[in-house]
Scaffold this motif. Structure first.
Motif, PDB file in Angstrom:
ATOM      1  N   ARG A  92     -34.633  57.945 -20.100  1.00 46.22           N
ATOM      2  CA  ARG A  92     -35.384  56.628 -20.276  1.00 46.22           C
ATOM      3  C   ARG A  92     -36.496  56.447 -19.420  1.00 46.22           C
ATOM      4  NH1 ARG A  92     -32.165  52.182 -19.344  1.00 46.22           N
ATOM      5  NH2 ARG A  92     -33.823  50.936 -20.319  1.00 46.22           N
ATOM      6  N   TYR A  93     -37.495  56.140 -19.890  1.00 40.69           N
ATOM      7  CA  TYR A  93     -38.600  55.775 -19.126  1.00 40.69           C
ATOM      8  C   TYR A  93     -39.457  54.478 -19.568  1.00 40.69           C
ATOM      9  CZ  TYR A  93     -39.099  60.705 -17.364  1.00 40.69           C
ATOM     10  OH  TYR A  93     -38.752  61.836 -16.811  1.00 40.69           O
ATOM     11  N   LEU A  94     -40.136  53.682 -18.382  1.00 40.61           N
ATOM     12  CA  LEU A  94     -41.076  52.795 -18.638  1.00 40.61           C
ATOM     13  C   LEU A  94     -42.391  53.535 -18.958  1.00 40.61           C
ATOM     14  CD1 LEU A  94     -41.717  49.875 -18.430  1.00 40.61           C
ATOM     15  CD2 LEU A  94     -41.625  49.984 -16.140  1.00 40.61           C
ATOM     16  N   VAL A  95     -42.987  53.207 -19.985  1.00 37.45           N
ATOM     17  CA  VAL A  95     -44.280  53.604 -20.402  1.00 37.45           C
ATOM     18  C   VAL A  95     -45.390  52.805 -20.510  1.00 37.45           C
ATOM     19  CG1 VAL A  95     -45.392  55.232 -22.027  1.00 37.45           C
ATOM     20  CG2 VAL A  95     -42.998  55.513 -21.466  1.00 37.45           C
ATOM     21  N   HIS A 109     -50.030  49.782 -12.008  1.00 37.91           N
ATOM     22  CA  HIS A 109     -48.557  50.175 -11.363  1.00 37.91           C
ATOM     23  C   HIS A 109     -48.214  48.957 -10.943  1.00 37.91           C
ATOM     24  CE1 HIS A 109     -48.653  54.634 -11.650  1.00 37.91           C
ATOM     25  NE2 HIS A 109     -49.670  54.655 -11.314  1.00 37.91           N
ATOM     26  N   ALA A 110     -48.937  47.844 -10.210  1.00 31.95           N
ATOM     27  CA  ALA A 110     -48.344  46.530  -9.903  1.00 31.95           C
ATOM     28  C   ALA A 110     -47.645  45.894 -10.997  1.00 31.95           C
ATOM     29  CB  ALA A 110     -49.632  45.936  -9.431  1.00 31.95           C
ATOM     30  N   GLU A 111     -48.397  45.673 -12.137  1.00 31.31           N
ATOM     31  CA  GLU A 111     -47.888  45.433 -13.399  1.00 31.31           C
ATOM     32  C   GLU A 111     -46.444  45.736 -13.681  1.00 31.31           C
ATOM     33  OE1 GLU A 111     -50.883  45.226 -16.445  1.00 31.31           O
ATOM     34  OE2 GLU A 111     -51.979  43.768 -15.313  1.00 31.31           O
ATOM     35  N   MET A 112     -46.379  47.239 -13.757  1.00 36.72           N
ATOM     36  CA  MET A 112     -45.110  47.925 -14.077  1.00 36.72           C
ATOM     37  C   MET A 112     -43.992  47.501 -13.383  1.00 36.72           C
ATOM     38  SD  MET A 112     -46.614  51.637 -15.456  1.00 36.72           S
ATOM     39  CE  MET A 112     -45.147  51.967 -16.439  1.00 36.72           C
ATOM     40  N   TRP A 113     -44.223  47.370 -12.107  1.00 43.29           N
ATOM     41  CA  TRP A 113     -43.301  47.129 -10.936  1.00 43.29           C
ATOM     42  C   TRP A 113     -42.478  45.590 -11.362  1.00 43.29           C
ATOM     43  CZ3 TRP A 113     -40.831  49.104  -6.546  1.00 43.29           C
ATOM     44  CH2 TRP A 113     -41.251  50.631  -6.302  1.00 43.29           C
ATOM     45  N   HIS A 133     -39.408  58.028  -2.583  1.00 44.81           N
ATOM     46  CA  HIS A 133     -39.376  59.431  -3.399  1.00 44.81           C
ATOM     47  C   HIS A 133     -38.975  59.132  -5.102  1.00 44.81           C
ATOM     48  CE1 HIS A 133     -39.304  61.961   0.243  1.00 44.81           C
ATOM     49  NE2 HIS A 133     -39.056  60.731   0.712  1.00 44.81           N
ATOM     50  N   TRP A 134     -39.911  59.677  -5.801  1.00 44.32           N
ATOM     51  CA  TRP A 134     -39.645  59.191  -7.109  1.00 44.32           C
ATOM     52  C   TRP A 134     -39.038  60.446  -7.993  1.00 44.32           C
ATOM     53  CZ3 TRP A 134     -41.674  54.811  -8.548  1.00 44.32           C
ATOM     54  CH2 TRP A 134     -42.564  54.176  -8.043  1.00 44.32           C
ATOM     55  N   HIS A 135     -37.926  59.906  -8.539  1.00 42.78           N
ATOM     56  CA  HIS A 135     -37.191  60.965  -9.444  1.00 42.78           C
ATOM     57  C   HIS A 135     -38.464  61.591 -10.685  1.00 42.78           C
ATOM     58  CE1 HIS A 135     -32.970  60.128  -8.187  1.00 42.78           C
ATOM     59  NE2 HIS A 135     -34.031  59.406  -7.177  1.00 42.78           N
ATOM     60  N   ALA A 136     -39.377  60.736 -11.199  1.00 40.73           N
ATOM     61  CA  ALA A 136     -40.345  61.060 -12.165  1.00 40.73           C
ATOM     62  C   ALA A 136     -41.068  59.741 -12.326  1.00 40.73           C
ATOM     63  CB  ALA A 136     -39.630  61.509 -13.325  1.00 40.73           C
ATOM     64  N   ARG A 137     -42.135  60.089 -11.679  1.00 37.64           N
ATOM     65  CA  ARG A 137     -43.514  59.054 -12.040  1.00 37.64           C
ATOM     66  C   ARG A 137     -44.605  59.858 -12.264  1.00 37.64           C
ATOM     67  NH1 ARG A 137     -46.748  55.785  -7.497  1.00 37.64           N
ATOM     68  NH2 ARG A 137     -48.674  55.416  -8.348  1.00 37.64           N
ATOM     69  N   THR A 138     -45.258  59.630 -13.297  1.00 35.57           N
ATOM     70  CA  THR A 138     -46.396  60.501 -13.841  1.00 35.57           C
ATOM     71  C   THR A 138     -47.490  59.586 -14.342  1.00 35.57           C
ATOM     72  OG1 THR A 138     -45.706  60.557 -16.105  1.00 35.57           O
ATOM     73  CG2 THR A 138     -44.917  62.271 -14.593  1.00 35.57           C
ATOM     74  N   GLU A 139     -48.719  60.401 -14.492  1.00 36.12           N
ATOM     75  CA  GLU A 139     -49.902  59.781 -14.828  1.00 36.12           C
ATOM     76  C   GLU A 139     -50.676  61.021 -15.769  1.00 36.12           C
ATOM     77  OE1 GLU A 139     -51.138  56.827 -11.080  1.00 36.12           O
ATOM     78  OE2 GLU A 139     -52.451  58.804 -11.503  1.00 36.12           O
ATOM     79  N   GLN A 140     -50.749  60.871 -16.944  1.00 36.59           N
ATOM     80  CA  GLN A 140     -51.308  61.697 -17.792  1.00 36.59           C
ATOM     81  C   GLN A 140     -52.505  61.495 -18.599  1.00 36.59           C
ATOM     82  OE1 GLN A 140     -48.948  63.602 -21.038  1.00 36.59           O
ATOM     83  NE2 GLN A 140     -50.530  65.253 -21.175  1.00 36.59           N
ATOM     84  N   PHE A 141     -53.721  62.192 -18.213  1.00 40.78           N
ATOM     85  CA  PHE A 141     -55.073  61.741 -18.756  1.00 40.78           C
ATOM     86  C   PHE A 141     -54.881  62.099 -20.375  1.00 40.78           C
ATOM     87  CE2 PHE A 141     -55.139  61.081 -14.446  1.00 40.78           C
ATOM     88  CZ  PHE A 141     -56.454  59.970 -14.404  1.00 40.78           C
ATOM     89  N   VAL A 158     -48.987  56.448 -18.166  1.00 39.73           N
ATOM     90  CA  VAL A 158     -48.150  56.237 -16.989  1.00 39.73           C
ATOM     91  C   VAL A 158     -46.846  56.033 -17.169  1.00 39.73           C
ATOM     92  CG1 VAL A 158     -48.139  54.853 -14.762  1.00 39.73           C
ATOM     93  CG2 VAL A 158     -50.416  54.993 -15.733  1.00 39.73           C
ATOM     94  N   THR A 159     -46.003  56.764 -16.638  1.00 39.70           N
ATOM     95  CA  THR A 159     -44.340  56.673 -16.843  1.00 39.70           C
ATOM     96  C   THR A 159     -43.896  56.573 -15.564  1.00 39.70           C
ATOM     97  OG1 THR A 159     -44.049  59.093 -16.943  1.00 39.70           O
ATOM     98  CG2 THR A 159     -44.723  58.070 -19.000  1.00 39.70           C
TER      99      THR A 159
END
Length: 163
Positions: A92-95, A109-113, A133-141, A158-159
Protein backbone atom coordinates in the motif's frame (compact mmCIF):
# COMPACT_ATOMS: atom_id res chain seq x y z
CA UNK A 1 -2.89 21.59 -1.57
CA UNK A 2 -1.87 18.45 -3.41
CA UNK A 3 -4.33 15.56 -3.91
CA UNK A 4 -3.35 12.23 -2.35
CA UNK A 5 -4.54 8.68 -2.83
CA UNK A 6 -3.75 5.36 -1.20
CA UNK A 7 -3.07 2.64 -3.76
CA UNK A 8 -2.27 -1.05 -3.61
CA UNK A 9 0.67 -1.70 -5.95
CA UNK A 10 2.49 -4.69 -7.37
CA UNK A 11 6.28 -4.89 -7.15
CA UNK A 12 8.00 -2.74 -9.81
CA UNK A 13 11.26 -4.04 -11.34
CA UNK A 14 14.02 -1.54 -12.10
CA UNK A 15 17.62 -1.17 -13.23
CA UNK A 16 19.80 1.60 -11.86
CA UNK A 17 22.70 2.92 -9.85
CA UNK A 18 22.93 3.41 -6.09
CA UNK A 19 24.68 6.58 -5.03
CA UNK A 20 25.05 9.16 -2.31
CA UNK A 21 24.14 12.72 -3.26
CA UNK A 22 23.21 16.09 -1.92
CA UNK A 23 20.82 18.68 -3.29
CA UNK A 24 23.59 21.25 -3.69
CA UNK A 25 25.25 18.93 -6.26
CA UNK A 26 22.18 17.22 -7.74
CA UNK A 27 23.69 17.35 -11.22
CA UNK A 28 25.98 14.50 -10.16
CA UNK A 29 22.94 12.41 -9.27
CA UNK A 30 21.10 13.30 -12.49
CA UNK A 31 24.19 12.39 -14.53
CA UNK A 32 23.32 8.71 -13.94
CA UNK A 33 20.02 8.97 -15.84
CA UNK A 34 21.36 9.02 -19.45
CA UNK A 35 23.97 6.41 -18.53
CA UNK A 36 21.28 4.02 -17.28
CA UNK A 37 19.09 4.52 -20.36
CA UNK A 38 22.08 3.96 -22.67
CA UNK A 39 23.16 0.77 -20.87
CA UNK A 40 19.57 -0.47 -20.86
CA UNK A 41 19.27 0.11 -24.62
CA UNK A 42 22.60 -1.61 -25.25
CA UNK A 43 21.40 -4.63 -23.25
CA UNK A 44 18.19 -4.77 -25.31
CA UNK A 45 15.98 -3.59 -22.46
CA UNK A 46 12.95 -1.38 -22.84
CA UNK A 47 12.27 1.37 -20.28
CA UNK A 48 8.73 1.55 -18.92
CA UNK A 49 8.76 5.25 -18.15
CA UNK A 50 10.78 8.09 -16.77
CA UNK A 51 13.51 7.88 -14.17
CA UNK A 52 12.68 6.94 -10.60
CA UNK A 53 14.62 8.34 -7.66
CA UNK A 54 14.40 5.87 -4.76
CA UNK A 55 15.38 7.47 -1.47
CA UNK A 56 16.86 4.98 1.00
CA UNK A 57 18.34 7.16 3.76
CA UNK A 58 17.91 10.83 4.53
CA UNK A 59 18.81 12.91 7.57
CA UNK A 60 18.15 16.48 6.38
CA UNK A 61 17.73 18.00 2.94
CA UNK A 62 21.13 19.71 3.21
CA UNK A 63 23.09 16.55 4.07
CA UNK A 64 24.13 13.73 1.72
CA UNK A 65 21.42 11.12 1.18
CA UNK A 66 21.53 7.54 -0.04
CA UNK A 67 19.40 6.85 -3.07
CA UNK A 68 19.06 4.75 -6.18
CA UNK A 69 18.57 6.38 -9.56
CA UNK A 70 16.61 3.86 -11.59
CA UNK A 71 14.52 3.18 -14.66
CA UNK A 72 11.42 0.94 -14.54
CA UNK A 73 11.52 -2.24 -16.65
CA UNK A 74 9.17 -5.21 -17.15
CA UNK A 75 11.49 -7.67 -15.36
CA UNK A 76 14.78 -7.50 -13.48
CA UNK A 77 17.70 -7.78 -15.87
CA UNK A 78 21.45 -7.34 -15.82
CA UNK A 79 22.67 -4.44 -17.95
CA UNK A 80 26.38 -4.43 -17.12
CA UNK A 81 29.00 -3.66 -14.50
CA UNK A 82 28.19 -0.82 -12.15
CA UNK A 83 24.43 -1.24 -12.55
CA UNK A 84 22.00 -2.93 -10.20
CA UNK A 85 18.59 -4.47 -10.59
CA UNK A 86 15.82 -4.85 -8.06
CA UNK A 87 12.17 -4.22 -7.29
CA UNK A 88 10.27 -1.48 -5.57
CA UNK A 89 8.27 -3.61 -3.12
CA UNK A 90 4.61 -4.40 -3.49
CA UNK A 91 2.25 -2.91 -0.94
CA UNK A 92 0.00 0.00 0.00
CA UNK A 93 1.36 3.39 -1.01
CA UNK A 94 0.50 6.99 -0.33
CA UNK A 95 0.64 8.61 -3.78
CA UNK A 96 0.69 12.18 -5.14
CA UNK A 97 0.96 13.28 -8.78
CA UNK A 98 1.62 17.02 -8.68
CA UNK A 99 2.66 19.27 -11.54
CA UNK A 100 5.41 21.77 -11.02
CA UNK A 101 8.62 19.83 -11.37
CA UNK A 102 11.34 19.50 -8.77
CA UNK A 103 10.72 23.01 -7.44
CA UNK A 104 7.55 21.90 -5.61
CA UNK A 105 8.83 18.66 -4.11
CA UNK A 106 9.72 20.09 -0.68
CA UNK A 107 6.15 21.35 -0.28
CA UNK A 108 4.62 18.12 -1.58
CA UNK A 109 6.65 15.96 0.81
CA UNK A 110 5.71 18.17 3.78
CA UNK A 111 2.04 17.96 2.80
CA UNK A 112 2.26 14.17 2.42
CA UNK A 113 3.70 13.74 5.92
CA UNK A 114 0.96 15.93 7.37
CA UNK A 115 -1.80 14.22 5.39
CA UNK A 116 -0.54 10.75 6.39
CA UNK A 117 -0.61 11.77 10.06
CA UNK A 118 -4.07 13.28 9.82
CA UNK A 119 -5.41 10.08 8.22
CA UNK A 120 -3.70 7.65 10.59
CA UNK A 121 -1.32 6.27 7.97
CA UNK A 122 1.98 4.82 9.14
CA UNK A 123 4.85 5.45 6.71
CA UNK A 124 7.20 2.47 6.30
CA UNK A 125 10.33 4.03 7.80
CA UNK A 126 12.93 3.24 10.41
CA UNK A 127 14.29 6.20 12.35
CA UNK A 128 17.94 5.66 13.26
CA UNK A 129 20.84 7.81 14.48
CA UNK A 130 22.06 8.33 10.91
CA UNK A 131 18.66 9.44 9.59
CA UNK A 132 15.38 8.10 8.29
CA UNK A 133 15.63 4.81 6.40
CA UNK A 134 12.82 4.38 3.88
CA UNK A 135 11.40 1.00 2.95
CA UNK A 136 10.22 2.67 -0.27
CA UNK A 137 10.01 6.38 -1.06
CA UNK A 138 10.12 7.34 -4.72
CA UNK A 139 9.85 10.25 -7.12
CA UNK A 140 9.21 9.33 -10.76
CA UNK A 141 9.34 11.95 -13.47
CA UNK A 142 6.34 11.46 -15.77
CA UNK A 143 7.11 14.32 -18.16
CA UNK A 144 9.99 14.11 -20.62
CA UNK A 145 12.01 17.34 -20.21
CA UNK A 146 13.00 17.20 -23.89
CA UNK A 147 9.36 17.38 -25.00
CA UNK A 148 8.37 19.92 -22.29
CA UNK A 149 11.19 22.29 -21.32
CA UNK A 150 8.99 24.31 -18.92
CA UNK A 151 9.73 22.78 -15.49
CA UNK A 152 6.52 24.24 -14.05
CA UNK A 153 4.56 21.85 -16.31
CA UNK A 154 6.43 18.67 -15.35
CA UNK A 155 4.37 15.97 -13.69
CA UNK A 156 5.96 13.83 -10.98
CA UNK A 157 4.65 10.84 -9.08
CA UNK A 158 5.68 10.76 -5.43
CA UNK A 159 5.10 7.60 -3.40
CA UNK A 160 5.61 6.42 0.18
CA UNK A 161 5.22 2.78 1.17
CA UNK A 162 2.84 2.36 4.13
CA UNK A 163 3.07 -0.22 6.90
Amino acid sequence: MTDFTVEERAARPWVGVSTTGELAHWGRVNAHVPTIYAALAEAGGIPLGGPIYQYRRLRTATEPMDLTVSVPVSACMEIGDGFETGEIPAGRYLVARPEGGPDILDRVHAEMWTWAGEHGLDLAIDERADGIHWHARTEQFLTDPESEPDRSKWAIEVTYLLR
